[in-house]
Design a protein around this motif. Sequence first.
Motif, mmCIF file in Angstrom:
data_model
loop_
_atom_site.group_PDB
_atom_site.id
_atom_site.type_symbol
_atom_site.label_atom_id
_atom_site.label_comp_id
_atom_site.label_asym_id
_atom_site.label_seq_id
_atom_site.Cartn_x
_atom_site.Cartn_y
_atom_site.Cartn_z
ATOM 1 N N TRP A 149 39.202 29.065 45.428
ATOM 2 C CA TRP A 149 40.292 29.726 46.154
ATOM 3 C C TRP A 149 39.737 30.821 47.034
ATOM 4 C CZ3 TRP A 149 44.253 30.564 41.564
ATOM 5 C CH2 TRP A 149 44.868 29.333 41.262
ATOM 6 N N LEU A 150 40.407 31.039 48.157
ATOM 7 C CA LEU A 150 40.062 32.111 49.079
ATOM 8 C C LEU A 150 41.281 32.992 49.281
ATOM 9 C CD1 LEU A 150 38.103 33.426 51.148
ATOM 10 C CD2 LEU A 150 38.998 31.811 52.848
ATOM 11 N N LEU A 151 41.134 34.271 48.949
ATOM 12 C CA LEU A 151 42.221 35.230 49.154
ATOM 13 C C LEU A 151 42.053 35.939 50.491
ATOM 14 C CD1 LEU A 151 42.666 37.101 45.737
ATOM 15 C CD2 LEU A 151 44.257 35.498 46.804
ATOM 16 N N LYS A 152 43.160 36.210 51.131
ATOM 17 C CA LYS A 152 43.176 37.011 52.348
ATOM 18 C C LYS A 152 44.223 38.102 52.188
ATOM 19 C CE LYS A 152 44.607 36.895 57.209
ATOM 20 N NZ LYS A 152 45.147 36.046 58.303
ATOM 21 N N GLY A 153 43.783 39.347 52.275
ATOM 22 C CA GLY A 153 44.711 40.467 52.185
ATOM 23 C C GLY A 153 44.663 41.286 53.457
ATOM 24 N N VAL A 154 45.788 41.804 53.878
ATOM 25 C CA VAL A 154 45.854 42.635 55.083
ATOM 26 C C VAL A 154 46.432 43.998 54.711
ATOM 27 C CG1 VAL A 154 46.743 42.848 57.423
ATOM 28 C CG2 VAL A 154 46.226 40.579 56.499
ATOM 29 N N ARG A 155 45.698 45.040 55.058
ATOM 30 C CA ARG A 155 46.162 46.402 54.767
ATOM 31 C C ARG A 155 45.690 47.326 55.890
ATOM 32 N NH1 ARG A 155 44.561 51.072 51.474
ATOM 33 N NH2 ARG A 155 46.464 52.032 50.658
ATOM 34 N N LYS A 156 46.652 48.011 56.482
ATOM 35 C CA LYS A 156 46.371 48.934 57.588
ATOM 36 C C LYS A 156 45.569 48.237 58.686
ATOM 37 C CE LYS A 156 46.513 53.082 54.713
ATOM 38 N NZ LYS A 156 45.770 54.282 54.229
ATOM 39 N N LYS A 157 46.008 47.033 59.038
ATOM 40 C CA LYS A 157 45.442 46.218 60.114
ATOM 41 C C LYS A 157 44.010 45.766 59.823
ATOM 42 C CE LYS A 157 48.304 48.271 63.746
ATOM 43 N NZ LYS A 157 48.310 48.936 65.079
ATOM 44 N N LYS A 158 43.549 45.919 58.596
ATOM 45 C CA LYS A 158 42.217 45.473 58.200
ATOM 46 C C LYS A 158 42.347 44.258 57.290
ATOM 47 C CE LYS A 158 37.882 47.154 56.209
ATOM 48 N NZ LYS A 158 37.169 48.339 55.638
ATOM 49 N N GLU A 159 41.505 43.251 57.512
ATOM 50 C CA GLU A 159 41.576 42.026 56.722
ATOM 51 C C GLU A 159 40.489 42.004 55.647
ATOM 52 O OE1 GLU A 159 41.389 38.718 59.395
ATOM 53 O OE2 GLU A 159 43.448 38.990 60.097
#
Length: 218
Positions: A149-159
Amino acid sequence: MGLFSRKKKEEAGKDYCLFCGMDLVNGVCSSCGREANPMVGFDAFQFKQVPVSVAEQMGVQKKKLFGNDKLTVQEMIRDGNLYIADILFDSTVEDEREAGTDDDMSTEYDYYVQFSTPDGAPCKKCCEILLSGCCAVEDRMKDGRREGWLLKGVRKKKEYYYAFVPEDESLAKMLRIEVAELLMTLGACYEDRRLAPKGALHSYEIGGTIRSSWNEVS
């Protein structure tokens, strides 16, 4: 020098297998049998939004003075900013580097995994993981299983991206135990994929040592 290096890197793998370095015959590697699919970016993976219910299943996270990675990931989920995609692992990479001062130098190691989309297109980037995660990928591949699995999180325009072996069917459980913290601590540590030099069949060194490859364990 920099321009030449970039040009050489872009051309690498065009006429030979980027997985093991051997010749291509009619678009297929003559050694490992992989099709010569072009490399793709993270945006080529079929990411699905993680349901809000997963955040609730993670339980109550107490906020700490200097942040709480699990709580941060819960907030990502509630804001619709955490995604997950299926991947196929290709290889593991070990990077060796010197750290410290001139009087107190030591050798440190970073570990990465290389992976492809489920239909075999290799990702241009590789993700940093812990040694334990690296070993888990290797063990899984030696058993003939490449799914991850590959997770992608976005926080404060940063990936943030983190690739890992699904040890449990419950994503909430894995996030609660360790994966949420790994996403936030290592998720920004991804680099260009290591490509096999032409003619290299097994392990090779190019910006890091390939510990285990798809060709060796398939």
